[in-house]
Design a protein around this motif. Structure first.
Motif, PDB file in Angstrom:
ATOM      1  N   VAL A  56       0.851  -1.186   0.000  1.00  0.00           N
ATOM      2  CA  VAL A  56       0.000   0.000   0.000  1.00  0.00           C
ATOM      3  C   VAL A  56       0.883   1.232   0.000  1.00  0.00           C
ATOM      4  CG1 VAL A  56      -1.878   1.212   1.174  1.00  0.00           C
ATOM      5  CG2 VAL A  56      -1.720  -1.289   1.326  1.00  0.00           C
ATOM      6  N   GLU A  58       0.627   5.672   0.009  1.00  0.00           N
ATOM      7  CA  GLU A  58      -0.150   6.905   0.095  1.00  0.00           C
ATOM      8  C   GLU A  58       0.777   8.072  -0.223  1.00  0.00           C
ATOM      9  OE1 GLU A  58      -3.446   5.691   3.519  1.00  0.00           O
ATOM     10  OE2 GLU A  58      -1.808   7.080   4.027  1.00  0.00           O
ATOM     11  N   ARG A  60       1.118  12.250  -0.303  1.00  0.00           N
ATOM     12  CA  ARG A  60       0.569  13.488   0.252  1.00  0.00           C
ATOM     13  C   ARG A  60       1.343  14.694  -0.251  1.00  0.00           C
ATOM     14  NH1 ARG A  60      -0.984   9.843   4.176  1.00  0.00           N
ATOM     15  NH2 ARG A  60      -3.021  10.297   5.117  1.00  0.00           N
ATOM     16  N   LEU A  65      -3.952  14.260   1.285  1.00  0.00           N
ATOM     17  CA  LEU A  65      -3.816  12.984   0.595  1.00  0.00           C
ATOM     18  C   LEU A  65      -4.241  13.170  -0.855  1.00  0.00           C
ATOM     19  CD1 LEU A  65      -3.236   9.903   0.884  1.00  0.00           C
ATOM     20  CD2 LEU A  65      -5.679   9.617   1.362  1.00  0.00           C
ATOM     21  N   TRP A  67      -3.137  10.739  -3.542  1.00  0.00           N
ATOM     22  CA  TRP A  67      -3.063   9.510  -4.353  1.00  0.00           C
ATOM     23  C   TRP A  67      -2.940   8.322  -3.414  1.00  0.00           C
ATOM     24  CZ3 TRP A  67      -0.057   5.240  -5.294  1.00  0.00           C
ATOM     25  CH2 TRP A  67      -0.099   4.654  -6.560  1.00  0.00           C
ATOM     26  N   THR A  68      -3.648   7.238  -3.714  1.00  0.00           N
ATOM     27  CA  THR A  68      -3.489   5.996  -2.960  1.00  0.00           C
ATOM     28  C   THR A  68      -3.414   4.834  -3.926  1.00  0.00           C
ATOM     29  OG1 THR A  68      -5.865   5.542  -2.705  1.00  0.00           O
ATOM     30  CG2 THR A  68      -4.840   6.927  -1.026  1.00  0.00           C
ATOM     31  N   ARG A  70      -2.866   0.324  -4.109  1.00  0.00           N
ATOM     32  CA  ARG A  70      -2.689  -0.994  -3.489  1.00  0.00           C
ATOM     33  C   ARG A  70      -2.279  -1.972  -4.597  1.00  0.00           C
ATOM     34  NH1 ARG A  70      -4.357  -3.505   1.244  1.00  0.00           N
ATOM     35  NH2 ARG A  70      -5.369  -1.532   1.811  1.00  0.00           N
ATOM     36  N   GLU A 163     -10.506   6.686 -10.343  1.00  0.00           N
ATOM     37  CA  GLU A 163      -9.926   5.468  -9.789  1.00  0.00           C
ATOM     38  C   GLU A 163      -9.883   4.418 -10.879  1.00  0.00           C
ATOM     39  OE1 GLU A 163     -12.402   3.858  -6.682  1.00  0.00           O
ATOM     40  OE2 GLU A 163     -14.246   4.318  -7.765  1.00  0.00           O
TER      41      GLU A 163
END
Length: 224
Positions: A56, A58, A60, A65, A67-68, A70, A163
């Motif tokens: 995962v 992340e 910033r 935040l 963008w994330t 997995r 997404e």
């Protein structure tokens, strides 16, 4: 990569197989922005072909935040004693190739070229010789190269949050020609989910499939 290269990372970095990505772009990121990245591994689990793990990340900008992501990876042939091997889920449904909307022609240097951009110099991507040393018959294209290319061609407007998801089913051995189908859904004038798939036209094996959509566009997705 920093997490997977740590001495206490439980799986061998070289030869890890990329299985899936789930990514959320919460806003556009300018190349000049200073960013902080936090990454960790979780959900180590048995797989019918070895052991899988989720990475995962992340990103910033300041406290925001932006963008994330997995990513799921498989250490093929690595069976840790504390995990049972899951039972096989049976054969996958037969893939019937649709009419392609694009053809990608990838040369034998596609892995080396993307490694120079991404910093991912896993030997399975660099040459037939280095890939064979890790059990591959030839070098294979990076999963993130395939993902970035198809997501870049799908179409959520880059100024709006979006997404995407991609699942990898079979490697793209280089050199290769990849047939691609991109299908948009939604009412005229409205942007909905875009689905996509890539496959080998000769063998009819699907390499990947997934979707991209604006955040908040609903949950309906499907195969292309």
């Amino acid at each position: 990569m920093s997490v997977m290269a740590r001495e206490d990372f439980p799986l061998p970095l070289l030869g890890l197989v990329h299985l899936r990505n789930d990514v959320r772009h919460l806003r556009p990121i300018h190349y000049s922005e200073p960013l902080s990245v936090t990454a960790w591994a979780e959900n180590l689990a048995g797989h019918r072909s070895g052991t899988q793990v989720e990475l995962v990340a992340e990103v910033r900008s300041g406290e925001e935040l932006v963008w994330t992501g997995r990513s799921v990876y498989l250490a093929k042939g690595v069976f840790l004693p504390r995990f049972d091997r899951p039972a096989s889920s049976g054969e996958r449904p037969e893939f019937v190739p649709p009419l392609p909307t694009a053809q990608w022609r990838l040369g034998p240097d596609a892995g080396r070229n993307y490694a120079r951009v991404s910093g991912d110099f896993n030997p399975i991507h660099l040459s037939a010789l280095s890939a064979r040393a890790l059990g591959m018959k030839r070098s294979i294209a990076h999963g993130m190269y395939m993902a970035s290319r198809v997501v870049g061609e799908t179409g959520p407007a880059m100024q709006e949050p979006f997404e995407w998801n991609i699942e990898f089913e079979s490697p793209v051995f280089l050199p290769a020609t990849v047939s691609v189908r991109i299908s948009e859904s939604g009412s005229p004038g409205e942007r909905g989910a875009t689905t996509f798939a890539g496959w080998n036209q000769r063998s009819r094996r699907r390499h990947f499939h997934g979707w991209a959509r604006p955040l908040g566009a609903g949950t309906q997705t499907g195969g292309a």
